[in-house]
Every structure is written in C-alpha cells, then in structure tokens.
Motif scaffolding. Structure first.
Motif, PDB file in Angstrom:
ATOM      1  N   TRP A  69       1.136  -2.546 -23.391  1.00 24.26           N
ATOM      2  CA  TRP A  69       1.245  -2.797 -24.826  1.00 24.26           C
ATOM      3  C   TRP A  69       0.713  -4.188 -25.108  1.00 24.26           C
ATOM      4  CZ3 TRP A  69       6.608  -1.138 -27.241  1.00 24.26           C
ATOM      5  CH2 TRP A  69       6.627   0.257 -27.380  1.00 24.26           C
ATOM      6  N   GLY A  70       0.030  -4.345 -26.238  1.00 24.35           N
ATOM      7  CA  GLY A  70      -0.465  -5.655 -26.617  1.00 24.35           C
ATOM      8  C   GLY A  70      -1.132  -5.608 -27.971  1.00 24.35           C
ATOM      9  N   ARG A  71      -1.660  -6.763 -28.387  1.00 18.53           N
ATOM     10  CA  ARG A  71      -2.268  -6.867 -29.716  1.00 18.53           C
ATOM     11  C   ARG A  71      -3.782  -6.947 -29.690  1.00 18.53           C
ATOM     12  NH1 ARG A  71       0.498 -11.956 -32.314  1.00 18.53           N
ATOM     13  NH2 ARG A  71       0.136 -12.759 -30.209  1.00 18.53           N
ATOM     14  N   THR A  72      -4.361  -7.145 -28.492  1.00 19.90           N
ATOM     15  CA  THR A  72      -5.815  -7.302 -28.387  1.00 19.90           C
ATOM     16  C   THR A  72      -6.391  -6.156 -27.575  1.00 19.90           C
ATOM     17  OG1 THR A  72      -5.501  -9.714 -28.401  1.00 19.90           O
ATOM     18  CG2 THR A  72      -7.666  -8.880 -27.759  1.00 19.90           C
ATOM     19  N   GLU A  73      -7.115  -5.254 -28.246  1.00 25.12           N
ATOM     20  CA  GLU A  73      -7.567  -4.033 -27.586  1.00 25.12           C
ATOM     21  C   GLU A  73      -8.512  -4.306 -26.425  1.00 25.12           C
ATOM     22  OE1 GLU A  73      -9.130   0.461 -28.630  1.00 25.12           O
ATOM     23  OE2 GLU A  73      -9.263  -1.104 -30.169  1.00 25.12           O
ATOM     24  N   LYS A  74      -9.410  -5.278 -26.569  1.00 25.78           N
ATOM     25  CA  LYS A  74     -10.379  -5.536 -25.497  1.00 25.78           C
ATOM     26  C   LYS A  74      -9.667  -5.911 -24.189  1.00 25.78           C
ATOM     27  CE  LYS A  74     -14.521  -8.133 -24.248  1.00 25.78           C
ATOM     28  NZ  LYS A  74     -14.064  -8.273 -22.844  1.00 25.78           N
ATOM     29  N   CYS A  75      -8.670  -6.795 -24.279  1.00 20.18           N
ATOM     30  CA  CYS A  75      -7.927  -7.198 -23.083  1.00 20.18           C
ATOM     31  C   CYS A  75      -7.193  -6.010 -22.473  1.00 20.18           C
ATOM     32  CB  CYS A  75      -6.930  -8.304 -23.431  1.00 20.18           C
ATOM     33  SG  CYS A  75      -7.697  -9.846 -23.954  1.00 20.18           S
ATOM     34  N   LEU A  76      -6.569  -5.202 -23.316  1.00 17.09           N
ATOM     35  CA  LEU A  76      -5.846  -4.033 -22.831  1.00 17.09           C
ATOM     36  C   LEU A  76      -6.791  -3.047 -22.155  1.00 17.09           C
ATOM     37  CD1 LEU A  76      -3.534  -3.382 -25.915  1.00 17.09           C
ATOM     38  CD2 LEU A  76      -2.803  -4.280 -23.701  1.00 17.09           C
ATOM     39  N   LYS A  77      -7.925  -2.813 -22.793  1.00 19.57           N
ATOM     40  CA  LYS A  77      -8.899  -1.860 -22.255  1.00 19.57           C
ATOM     41  C   LYS A  77      -9.446  -2.322 -20.911  1.00 19.57           C
ATOM     42  CE  LYS A  77     -13.181   0.557 -23.478  1.00 19.57           C
ATOM     43  NZ  LYS A  77     -14.250   0.713 -24.508  1.00 19.57           N
ATOM     44  N   ASP A  78      -9.800  -3.612 -20.815  1.00 19.13           N
ATOM     45  CA  ASP A  78     -10.356  -4.144 -19.564  1.00 19.13           C
ATOM     46  C   ASP A  78      -9.345  -4.049 -18.424  1.00 19.13           C
ATOM     47  OD1 ASP A  78     -12.654  -4.707 -20.926  1.00 19.13           O
ATOM     48  OD2 ASP A  78     -12.268  -6.861 -21.120  1.00 19.13           O
ATOM     49  N   THR A  79      -8.095  -4.400 -18.708  1.00 20.07           N
ATOM     50  CA  THR A  79      -7.053  -4.341 -17.671  1.00 20.07           C
ATOM     51  C   THR A  79      -6.787  -2.901 -17.264  1.00 20.07           C
ATOM     52  OG1 THR A  79      -6.019  -6.359 -18.530  1.00 20.07           O
ATOM     53  CG2 THR A  79      -4.683  -4.968 -17.091  1.00 20.07           C
ATOM     54  N   LEU A  94      -1.999  -0.170 -28.687  1.00 12.20           N
ATOM     55  CA  LEU A  94      -1.882  -1.367 -29.511  1.00 12.20           C
ATOM     56  C   LEU A  94      -0.481  -1.401 -30.111  1.00 12.20           C
ATOM     57  CD1 LEU A  94      -5.320  -1.427 -31.376  1.00 12.20           C
ATOM     58  CD2 LEU A  94      -4.492  -3.093 -29.695  1.00 12.20           C
ATOM     59  N   CYS A  95       0.238  -2.482 -29.848  1.00  9.23           N
ATOM     60  CA  CYS A  95       1.598  -2.592 -30.369  1.00  9.23           C
ATOM     61  C   CYS A  95       1.999  -4.056 -30.449  1.00  9.23           C
ATOM     62  CB  CYS A  95       2.594  -1.829 -29.480  1.00  9.23           C
ATOM     63  SG  CYS A  95       4.280  -1.857 -30.127  1.00  9.23           S
ATOM     64  N   ASP A  96       2.380  -4.487 -31.631  1.00 10.60           N
ATOM     65  CA  ASP A  96       2.886  -5.835 -31.841  1.00 10.60           C
ATOM     66  C   ASP A  96       4.407  -5.766 -31.784  1.00 10.60           C
ATOM     67  OD1 ASP A  96       3.577  -8.350 -32.622  1.00 10.60           O
ATOM     68  OD2 ASP A  96       2.486  -8.332 -34.525  1.00 10.60           O
ATOM     69  N   VAL A  97       5.009  -6.305 -30.730  1.00 12.27           N
ATOM     70  CA  VAL A  97       6.461  -6.187 -30.580  1.00 12.27           C
ATOM     71  C   VAL A  97       7.224  -7.000 -31.618  1.00 12.27           C
ATOM     72  CG1 VAL A  97       6.343  -5.662 -28.111  1.00 12.27           C
ATOM     73  CG2 VAL A  97       6.553  -8.047 -28.857  1.00 12.27           C
ATOM     74  N   ALA A  98       6.520  -7.830 -32.399  1.00  9.28           N
ATOM     75  CA  ALA A  98       7.170  -8.546 -33.482  1.00  9.28           C
ATOM     76  C   ALA A  98       7.437  -7.634 -34.678  1.00  9.28           C
ATOM     77  CB  ALA A  98       6.309  -9.732 -33.928  1.00  9.28           C
ATOM     78  N   ASN A  99       6.864  -6.420 -34.641  1.00 12.97           N
ATOM     79  CA  ASN A  99       7.020  -5.457 -35.729  1.00 12.97           C
ATOM     80  C   ASN A  99       7.953  -4.334 -35.269  1.00 12.97           C
ATOM     81  OD1 ASN A  99       6.565  -3.157 -37.470  1.00 12.97           O
ATOM     82  ND2 ASN A  99       4.729  -4.191 -38.240  1.00 12.97           N
ATOM     83  N   ARG A 100       9.157  -4.306 -35.798  1.00 11.99           N
ATOM     84  CA  ARG A 100      10.171  -3.351 -35.351  1.00 11.99           C
ATOM     85  C   ARG A 100       9.732  -1.908 -35.534  1.00 11.99           C
ATOM     86  NH1 ARG A 100      15.670  -3.609 -38.544  1.00 11.99           N
ATOM     87  NH2 ARG A 100      14.187  -3.025 -40.187  1.00 11.99           N
TER      88      ARG A 100
END
Length: 302
Positions: A69-79, A94-100
């Motif tokens: 989970w994360g906010r930056t798709e490129k980083c998530l996709k590469d990993t 894509l998930c911002d954990v600051a958003n309930r």
C-alpha cells in the motif's frame, strides 16, 4: 488478606525471577523461526524506504503473498515487479492511510481480490521537520493521521479476521524518537509516542488471544530519504542504520514472535538512562551528541 491472596503475593517475586532468568538464558540460544510460506503480508508505505526493503525481505524469507500500500504508484509498481521477478506473488494498491474511508475501502478490495491478511506491517510515516511555530496546521494534522490514526484504522480493518482465524501478527515500524524525542521533529516524535502506546496496549490486550500477537520495532536514525540531511555530532559513534538490516531484523522478530526490537541494541541504554537521570544531565547528552541540533540541516521527504 485471605490465604490464597497472600500465597500469590509471596509467589509473585519468585515468578518474576524465574521469568527474567528464563528470558536471559533463552536469549543466548537461537530461537526457532516460523515458516512464512502460508502468510499474506501487507506493508503500508511499501513502495520505498524501509517499506520496500521489508517487502523484499518477506519475499526472500518465503512469504506466500506480499501486498503493498502507498501513495506513489511508480514506486509501488517498481517494487512489486522486483518482488515478482524473485518468484513471489505481489500486488499493490494505491491507498493513503491518512484517509479512513480509503483504508476501509481498499481493505475490502484486498480481501476480495487477494485474501486474508495474516501479517499487517504498519510502516507508512511522515516527518514534517519544522518547529511548532513554523509548522502548517494541515501538515501537522496529516502527520498525526499517517503516523498514528492510519495505524488505528488498518489494525481495525484486519485484526478482527486474524482473531477469527486465530492466526496473525500486527507489526509496527516505530522509532526510538517515540521514547527519546528531539527538537525539530515534534510532530513525528509525538505521533510515534502515541503509536508506541497503542502497540503496548494492543500487545497486552492480545495476551489471551492464541495465535495472534504484535511486534514493535524501534530503530535509530535510518539511512533513507525520509530523514535525509539529519546529522549527529559523531556519525562514527552513531552511524545511521542500514534499511536492509532494519528489514532483516524485523522479519526475524516476526518469525520468532518477538514483541519489541530496539535497533541498535544500545538504544536500550538510552531508555534506561532516561528512567533515572536528571533532566539537566539528559539535556547535556543531547547537546554533546548533537541530537539537539540534528534537524537543523533536515531536508528529507515529508
């Protein structure tokens, strides 16, 4: 006091001595490591930094599936692609954990598409890197949501199913700053202290829940882009931690059911010193080590 209660009072010190000696002896021998081949691991903030290394390490150690989970798709996709190349199934959302609402929505999607999370790694965090008077209120609020409330919401989303399965672990990548705050990172230190209290309470609350437990990792300054520019006075004595090592020690702690991990081990001494030293002495330690001004050169990711 009745005889039964009196007996418990008299036996209690003996129990404490026995448990301390047992733990000390066990620490001298390698612990039995659990297999990860049936585990579905979710890592928040899994696209970069410590989160990326955690994902790679869980995959290396044989996890069945890794979810990022994360906010930056490129980083998530590469990993995710790197993990798939190693032969481990990996998904990202894509998930911002600051958003309930977003946390609960993506948790539902994850369960439907991938399965039940059995190891939740709350890693996502931000640091504002400014004094209280220079900080924007919205930025302060967002750091509290990501570093603290996001952990509440993800745990609430996945822990109930772990309890039903009688199998699972909640992991928190915290910070030694939760117990030894520094100037210039007030939002981070405060939110991490709240996160630590949450994990301490949760760890005790799960004592009578077989198969479900917690691991809290408290590392010193780690060499990632988040704290880029942070400098201590004697880097040879207090070098930043390698994120690969933090990931390795975290996965090892999960596999051995360890509740708390201080990195490096010398951080135990810092906690002990705080318990009895006068404030003026602690202030002098901060000045001597450079932690008093270490955030003056901060230019990391917020």
């Amino acid at each position: 006091m009745d005889l039964k209660s009196l007996g418990r009072v008299l036996i209690f010190p003996v129990q404490m001595i026995y448990l301390i000696v047992k733990a000390s002896v066990c620490s001298l021998f390698p612990s039995r490591r659990k297999e990860l081949r049936k585990e579905l691991v979710l890592i928040t903030g899994g696209g970069r930094g410590i989160g990326r290394h955690l994902a790679l390490e869980f995959a290396k150690q044989g996890a069945k599936k890794v979810i990022l989970w994360g906010r930056t798709e490129k980083c998530l996709k590469d990993t995710a692609e790197e993990i798939r190349l190693s032969g481990t199934e990996c998904h990202y959302f894509l998930c911002d954990v600051a958003n309930r609402e977003e946390v609960y929505k993506q948790a539902k999607v994850l369960r439907e598409k991938v399965g039940d999370v059995t190891i939740l790694v709350n890693n996502a965090a931000v640091v504002h890197g400014k004094s209280l008077m220079d900080s924007d209120d919205d930025a302060l609020l967002k750091s509290q949501h990501i570093n603290t409330m996001g952990q509440f919401w993800t745990t609430k989303a996945f822990l109930p199913r772990m309890l039903e399965l009688r199998h699972g672990r909640v992991v928190c990548i915290n910070s030694i700053l939760s117990q030894s705050p520094i100037p210039g990172a007030m939002d981070y230190c405060t939110s991490k202290a709240s996160s630590l209290a949450f994990m301490e309470s949760l760890t005790l609350g799960l004592l009578d829940c077989p198969g479900v437990g917690c691991t809290t990792v408290l590392p010193f300054h780690t060499n990632t882009e988040m704290f880029q520019g942070m400098k201590v006075r004697f880097p040879q004595l207090f070098p930043p931690l390698n994120p690969e090592m933090v990931a390795q020690r975290t996965v090892e702690a999960v596999r051995t059911d360890k509740a708390y991990v201080y990195l490096p081990w010398t951080m135990h001494a810092l906690v002990i010193l705080k318990s009895f030293m006068p404030q003026v002495a602690l202030e002098e330690i901060h000045r001597f080590s450079g932690t008093y001004t270490c955030m003056n050169t901060f230019k990391g990711r917020t």
